[in-house]
Design a protein around this motif. Structure first.
Motif, mmCIF file in Angstrom:
data_model
loop_
_atom_site.group_PDB
_atom_site.id
_atom_site.type_symbol
_atom_site.label_atom_id
_atom_site.label_comp_id
_atom_site.label_asym_id
_atom_site.label_seq_id
_atom_site.Cartn_x
_atom_site.Cartn_y
_atom_site.Cartn_z
ATOM 1 N N VAL A 169 -30.542 -63.690 -41.508
ATOM 2 C CA VAL A 169 -30.142 -64.715 -42.374
ATOM 3 C C VAL A 169 -28.667 -64.466 -42.784
ATOM 4 O O VAL A 169 -28.117 -65.562 -42.952
ATOM 5 N N ASN A 222 -23.612 -68.157 -38.849
ATOM 6 C CA ASN A 222 -24.517 -68.985 -38.138
ATOM 7 C C ASN A 222 -24.230 -69.066 -36.846
ATOM 8 O O ASN A 222 -23.196 -69.130 -36.189
ATOM 9 N N ASN A 266 -29.193 -66.352 -33.045
ATOM 10 C CA ASN A 266 -29.338 -67.424 -33.936
ATOM 11 C C ASN A 266 -29.069 -67.088 -35.363
ATOM 12 O O ASN A 266 -30.140 -66.584 -36.239
ATOM 13 N N TRP A 273 -28.289 -67.194 -39.409
ATOM 14 C CA TRP A 273 -28.457 -68.368 -40.108
ATOM 15 C C TRP A 273 -27.438 -68.581 -41.057
ATOM 16 O O TRP A 273 -27.288 -69.753 -41.592
ATOM 17 N N TYR A 279 -26.300 -67.731 -44.217
ATOM 18 C CA TYR A 279 -26.693 -67.726 -45.599
ATOM 19 C C TYR A 279 -26.007 -66.371 -46.460
ATOM 20 O O TYR A 279 -25.866 -65.498 -45.614
ATOM 21 N N ASP A 305 -35.513 -67.478 -34.421
ATOM 22 C CA ASP A 305 -36.172 -68.059 -35.492
ATOM 23 C C ASP A 305 -36.868 -67.036 -36.502
ATOM 24 O O ASP A 305 -37.348 -67.769 -37.597
#
Length: 504
Positions: free
Chosen positions: A288, A292, A299, A301, A303, A374
């Protein structure tokens, strides 16, 4: 236990909960019900393992509460996200949907399963030592779940509903406790029972590392008392951890955040995680926080990005700063090559660096990072409490009692490469806690709230690497925002028995 992450089957007293294994293929034989379950030691193990099943939810230790921590002055959301922005800006629009609404429900799932264990396991004929450990795990997880909710949702106006062993299966909604101190009293009892029953960490087999242990219960007792402002007891239980003699700071701060040191002497309690299987298991926080789209290789994220305010909080020469934060121009290993940090999407221009070790290796997918971007778990256990925080809990408790805390604060400073100081102040403690634990579950936002510093801190805008404002000043009303809003769905499904926090 196969490091918790291999948990397959979770069974509560009232329902059979199927949980897919990441490494095993265990299926129940025949019908299982409350009447023919809880009969054997194997049943007890399945029931105990069921307590951990929610820990793989991406909002449990991955995002979820981290959105609350993200409200601090240490980080910004990173990518435009309406719900996340509402949380950071203390807007009441956030609590009807989005990332935080399941926190309450997931933790009560754990609590109810822990109650099942405590209700049912004592009657099972099995090894007494193992039985005590299982019960200790249940008391520990019950206390921990209540604590994580109490300091986020409870105050002197209303606490959390207490689901006891007696009312565990009551279909009627349980009203909130009168105040958060009722929760703290209950948590105290749960964690003390856990401490009495659990083994020490070094008494656990390698396969059971990651399960609760006695010192973790002491550690959370110390933190609970700190939040309760019971400083003598906070110091007492911090001393219990310290004086036990088996926990210690690692000499090199960077080594804390390496998977090889998941269970080092600095470990107290972590979000056990793995990259194995088709989608990994555990905390997704490292992914996370990653850039990004991971520069086209994974992948990430994007944040929870550090602010210039956090970067500037570190003293010159503080070794922790580069371990904690990547800034433009920094060289770091990524997918087996040296890369110069830059970002095409970071709102602040920075990235947290603490959880990057799993991404440093050549061909890490399936080895140190999850094959499923994911669900970007890694083989690094995200720290939830470590020995450095125990030292800082003791230091804060001492200062709040008018005592000298130089010995503890200088332990933290000297590992960071900083000179020892004399007559350390509360301001020094606050900054050491900020710099030592930045980007971790220790929760800078909650620190600012309990110190009474949130309103003044959030009245200032936040800046990025280039010095530009990236988040405007915010209005924080302590009478309202010192606790978060109860998820609306919990109020609705209780038919109003559970009341909203005042002002939200």
């Amino acid at each position: 236990m196969k490091k918790i992450s291999n948990i397959i089957l979770a069974i509560s007293a009232s329902v059979l909960l199927g949980a897919c294994s990441k490494n095993l293929d265990i299926k129940p034989k025949g019908a299982v019900s409350e009447n023919n379950f809880w009969q054997t030691a194997d049943d007890a193990l399945l029931g105990v393992n069921g307590m951990y099943e929610p820990f793989d939810g991406e909002e449990f230790y991955g995002r979820g509460y981290m959105w609350f921590i993200n409200a601090s002055d240490d980080m910004v959301t990173g990518r435009i996200n309406t719900n996340a922005d509402a949380i950071k800006n203390f807007s009441p629009t956030y609590y009807s949907g989005g990332y935080t609404v399941d926190q309450w429900d997931m933790r009560y799932q754990v609590i109810r399963r822990a109650n099942d264990v405590i209700n049912k396991v004592p009657a099972i004929s099995m090894d007494a030592t193992l039985k005590n450990r299982y019960l200790g795990e249940a008391y520990f997880l019950s206390g921990l779940m209540y604590f994580q909710m109490a300091y986020n949702y409870g105050d002197d106006r209303a606490g959390l509903p207490i689901i006891t062993r007696a009312n565990n299966n009551d279909p009627n909604p349980t009203p909130r406790a009168a105040n958060v101190n009722e929760n703290y009293t209950y948590i105290e009892g749960e964690l003390k029972k856990a401490a009495n029953l659990l083994p020490y960490f070094d008494q656990l087999s390698p396969a059971d590392q990651g399960r609760p242990h006695k010192v973790a219960a002491w550690g959370y007792l110390a933190k609970m008392y700190l939040y309760k402002k019971d400083y003598p007891n906070a110091q007492k239980y911090a001393d219990s951890v310290i004086n036990q003699g088996k926990r210690a700071l690692l000499p090199n701060y960077a080594d804390v955040f390496k998977a090889a040191n998941n269970f080092s002497t600095e470990y107290i309690w972590s979000a056990v995680s793995t990259a194995k299987g088709s989608a990994g298991w555990g905390s997704i926080l490292p992914g996370v926080m990653l850039e990004n789209k991971g520069w086209g290789l994974y992948n990430g994220w994007g944040y929870y990005q550090p602010t210039k305010e956090l970067y500037d909080a570190f003293e010159a020469g503080d070794k922790r700063r580069e371990v904690t934060i990547l800034k433009p121009g920094d060289v770091f290993p990524f997918f087996g090559t040296q890369r110069t940090y830059s970002s095409v999407n970071s709102l602040s221009g920075y990235q947290f660096n603490k959880y990057m070790e799993p991404f440093s290796y050549a061909n890490p997918v399936g080895g140190s990072i999850s094959p499923n971007g994911d669900h970007p778990t890694t083989n690094l256990n995200v720290p939830l409490m470590r020995f450095a925080e125990i030292i800082l809990i003791k230091a804060e408790a001492e200062l709040m009692q008018g005592k000298n805390a130089d010995a503890e604060i200088n332990m933290i400073r000297q590992r960071a490469g900083l000179k020892a100081i004399q007559n350390a102040t509360l301001a020094e403690l606050k900054n050491q806690r900020r710099c030592e634990l930045a980007g971790e579950w220790a929760d800078r936002h909650r620190d600012l709230v309990r110190w009474g510093d949130a309103a003044s801190s959030y009245a200032k805008p936040l800046h990025g690497f280039d010095g530009k404002v990236i988040w405007p000043a915010r209005s924080f009303n302590p009478a309202v925002h010192s606790v978060w809003a109860v998820p609306q769905k919990e109020i609705d499904r209780s038919n109003g028995t559970i009341k909203q926090n005042g002002g939200w």
